[in-house]
Design a protein around this motif. Structure first.
Motif, PDB file in Angstrom:
ATOM      1  N   TYR A   9     -53.194   1.797 -43.641  1.00  0.00           N
ATOM      2  CA  TYR A   9     -53.746   3.107 -43.969  1.00  0.00           C
ATOM      3  C   TYR A   9     -54.890   3.421 -43.027  1.00  0.00           C
ATOM      4  O   TYR A   9     -55.522   4.448 -43.138  1.00  0.00           O
ATOM      5  N   PRO A  17     -46.565  -0.527 -46.379  1.00  0.00           N
ATOM      6  CA  PRO A  17     -46.365  -1.312 -47.606  1.00  0.00           C
ATOM      7  C   PRO A  17     -44.883  -1.668 -47.797  1.00  0.00           C
ATOM      8  O   PRO A  17     -44.006  -0.984 -47.260  1.00  0.00           O
ATOM      9  N   HIS A  38     -42.837  -1.295 -50.146  1.00  0.00           N
ATOM     10  CA  HIS A  38     -41.923  -0.376 -50.844  1.00  0.00           C
ATOM     11  C   HIS A  38     -41.404   0.734 -49.935  1.00  0.00           C
ATOM     12  O   HIS A  38     -40.666   1.609 -50.376  1.00  0.00           O
ATOM     13  N   VAL A  39     -41.807   0.722 -48.677  1.00  0.00           N
ATOM     14  CA  VAL A  39     -41.373   1.783 -47.751  1.00  0.00           C
ATOM     15  C   VAL A  39     -40.326   1.247 -46.777  1.00  0.00           C
ATOM     16  O   VAL A  39     -40.460   0.169 -46.229  1.00  0.00           O
ATOM     17  N   LEU A  94     -50.122   6.888 -40.863  1.00  0.00           N
ATOM     18  CA  LEU A  94     -48.981   6.253 -41.541  1.00  0.00           C
ATOM     19  C   LEU A  94     -48.909   6.595 -43.025  1.00  0.00           C
ATOM     20  O   LEU A  94     -48.351   5.849 -43.820  1.00  0.00           O
ATOM     21  N   SER A  95     -49.495   7.725 -43.410  1.00  0.00           N
ATOM     22  CA  SER A  95     -49.421   8.132 -44.814  1.00  0.00           C
ATOM     23  C   SER A  95     -48.057   8.759 -45.074  1.00  0.00           C
ATOM     24  O   SER A  95     -47.335   9.142 -44.144  1.00  0.00           O
ATOM     25  N   MET A  96     -47.736   8.888 -46.374  1.00  0.00           N
ATOM     26  CA  MET A  96     -46.494   9.542 -46.747  1.00  0.00           C
ATOM     27  C   MET A  96     -46.471  10.976 -46.220  1.00  0.00           C
ATOM     28  O   MET A  96     -45.439  11.459 -45.736  1.00  0.00           O
ATOM     29  N   CYS A 129     -45.296  11.159 -42.624  1.00  0.00           N
ATOM     30  CA  CYS A 129     -43.843  11.002 -42.466  1.00  0.00           C
ATOM     31  C   CYS A 129     -43.130  12.294 -42.884  1.00  0.00           C
ATOM     32  O   CYS A 129     -42.289  12.823 -42.166  1.00  0.00           O
ATOM     33  N   HIS A 182     -40.524  15.000 -41.090  1.00  0.00           N
ATOM     34  CA  HIS A 182     -39.143  15.133 -41.592  1.00  0.00           C
ATOM     35  C   HIS A 182     -38.827  16.577 -41.969  1.00  0.00           C
ATOM     36  O   HIS A 182     -37.688  17.015 -41.903  1.00  0.00           O
ATOM     37  N   VAL A 198     -35.949  14.426 -46.907  1.00  0.00           N
ATOM     38  CA  VAL A 198     -37.203  14.144 -47.607  1.00  0.00           C
ATOM     39  C   VAL A 198     -36.913  13.616 -49.016  1.00  0.00           C
ATOM     40  O   VAL A 198     -37.779  13.623 -49.887  1.00  0.00           O
ATOM     41  N   ASN A 199     -35.689  13.134 -49.250  1.00  0.00           N
ATOM     42  CA  ASN A 199     -35.386  12.490 -50.535  1.00  0.00           C
ATOM     43  C   ASN A 199     -36.158  11.194 -50.659  1.00  0.00           C
ATOM     44  O   ASN A 199     -36.206  10.407 -49.719  1.00  0.00           O
ATOM     45  N   CYS A 200     -36.690  10.972 -51.886  1.00  0.00           N
ATOM     46  CA  CYS A 200     -37.498   9.774 -52.123  1.00  0.00           C
ATOM     47  C   CYS A 200     -36.744   8.515 -51.700  1.00  0.00           C
ATOM     48  O   CYS A 200     -37.306   7.627 -51.070  1.00  0.00           O
ATOM     49  N   CYS A 218     -36.799   6.902 -48.051  1.00  0.00           N
ATOM     50  CA  CYS A 218     -37.932   6.108 -47.562  1.00  0.00           C
ATOM     51  C   CYS A 218     -38.376   5.013 -48.533  1.00  0.00           C
ATOM     52  O   CYS A 218     -39.184   4.165 -48.164  1.00  0.00           O
ATOM     53  N   HIS A 219     -37.896   5.058 -49.790  1.00  0.00           N
ATOM     54  CA  HIS A 219     -38.379   4.067 -50.764  1.00  0.00           C
ATOM     55  C   HIS A 219     -37.252   3.217 -51.315  1.00  0.00           C
ATOM     56  O   HIS A 219     -36.143   3.706 -51.495  1.00  0.00           O
TER      57      HIS A 219
END
Ligand code: HEC
Ligand code: HEC
Ligand code: HEC
Ligand code: HEC
Ligand code: HEC
Length: 177
Positions: A34, A116, A118-119, A152-154, A157, A161, A170-172, A175-176
């Protein structure tokens, strides 16, 4: 009496100071990923400005396979030794490098970028879509020491996109995990 007061003060300093100190330590660890501008000291002062800038060595000569794999990865010592068996072999930095090489160890480079867990991110999709390294990493060829250029924040990104010409989702779930 005076001793008691001193004891109380020392106690208070420890009581308040110690947790703050520990928080400071863990914050430092957490802030990786971050931390725009993050620029750790490296075990060998490797200059991108000198190699990618002045000497115009292509990024992918060292960051092999960025277009094929998730992680761009940092180069192995073998790649350095293609030149440094000869180039500047007398320099103390190159002698240190050569020690890693002859003992079969890799250089313990400190990571600069880290998302992180989860990405999901992979270089392949981005490089194949024609994105230049510099769009995300900034003018690395001018950097004496590499630092984190984007946050590098959401939001960072997703903003890219969303640009219509990028045609990226941009669907969750993209990236997750
Ligand atoms: C769309 C943005 C983007 C582009 C384009 C891009 N990178 Fe990255 N790069 C990142 C992100 C985000 C990370 C952190 C990845 C992680 O922690 O999983 C990263 C990490 C890295 C790393 C650290 C090792 C790793 O893979 O975690 C290197 C080296 C790197 N990039 C080099 C390059 C090079 C060389 C290019 C051009 C060929 C490039 N990057 C293009 C966003 C980008
Ligand atoms: C394609 C050739 C090439 C490769 C590959 C290469 N270098 Fe270099 N490197 C050079 C040149 C040229 C210089 C500048 C020499 C001069 O100043 O005369 C240099 C200078 C250096 C210096 C400064 C030395 C000093 O004391 O002035 C360091 C440190 C260094 N390189 C580390 C590395 C590392 C680490 C790698 C591998 C990740 C690497 N180099 C890969 C060509 C290369
Ligand atoms: C001569 C080899 C060499 C060349 C050419 C080179 N790099 Fe690197 N790169 C390295 C080494 C070694 C490291 C790890 C040490 C450091 O961070 O300085 C690194 C680290 C990085 C990192 C940080 C990785 C992390 O830990 O997150 C990025 C981003 C990066 N390079 C991008 C680039 C880009 C973009 C180019 C082209 C403009 C480029 N590199 C050219 C050797 C090279
Ligand atoms: C500079 C613009 C840009 C930035 C910044 C960017 N992306 Fe992308 N991303 C793209 C483009 C363009 C594509 C490719 C769309 C296509 O052609 O499918 C893409 C595709 C993806 C894909 C789909 C990969 C696949 O295998 O289909 C994922 C996942 C992704 N990006 C994650 C991220 C994450 C996570 C970040 C931030 C850490 C990020 N991106 C930052 C432009 C960007
Ligand atoms: C283009 C990639 C991308 C997309 C799409 C995306 N995210 Fe993220 N998200 C990230 C990245 C990178 C991070 C880590 C950086 C950060 O926390 O800002 C993150 C972080 C998060 C976090 C953790 C925040 C925290 O404080 O730890 C949550 C929750 C989250 N995203 C939810 C979502 C949801 C819900 C969606 C769909 C509406 C979504 N994300 C879509 C890239 C993306």
């Amino acid at each position: 009496m005076a001793k008691k007061v001193v004891g109380l003060i020392v106690g208070l300093v420890l009581f308040i100071g110690l947790p703050l100190f520990i928080k400071g330590l863990t914050n430092n660890k957490l802030s990786i990923g971050y931390n725009k501008g993050y620029m750790p000291d490296q075990p060998i002062p490797f200059s991108h400005q000198l190699h990618a800038g002045e000497n115009k060595i292509a990024c992918q000569y060292c960051h092999v396979g960025t277009e094929e794999v998730r992680h761009a990865g940092v180069p192995s010592v073998n790649i350095c030794m293609n030149c440094h068996l000869v180039v500047k072999a007398g320099s103390p930095h190159i002698q240190k490098l050569t020690e890693y090489y002859t003992s079969g160890k890799s250089v313990p480079w400190k990571k600069v970028h880290l998302l992180p867990d989860h990405v999901k991110f992979n270089h392949q999709a981005h490089v194949l879509a024609g994105k230049q390294c510099q769009e995300c990493h900034g003018p690395v060829e001018n950097m004496e020491t590499v630092y984190q250029h984007s946050d590098l924040s959401m939001g960072w990104c997703v903003n890219c996109h969303r640009q219509p010409e990028n045609n990226a989702s941009v669907n969750c779930g993209v990236c997750h995990y």
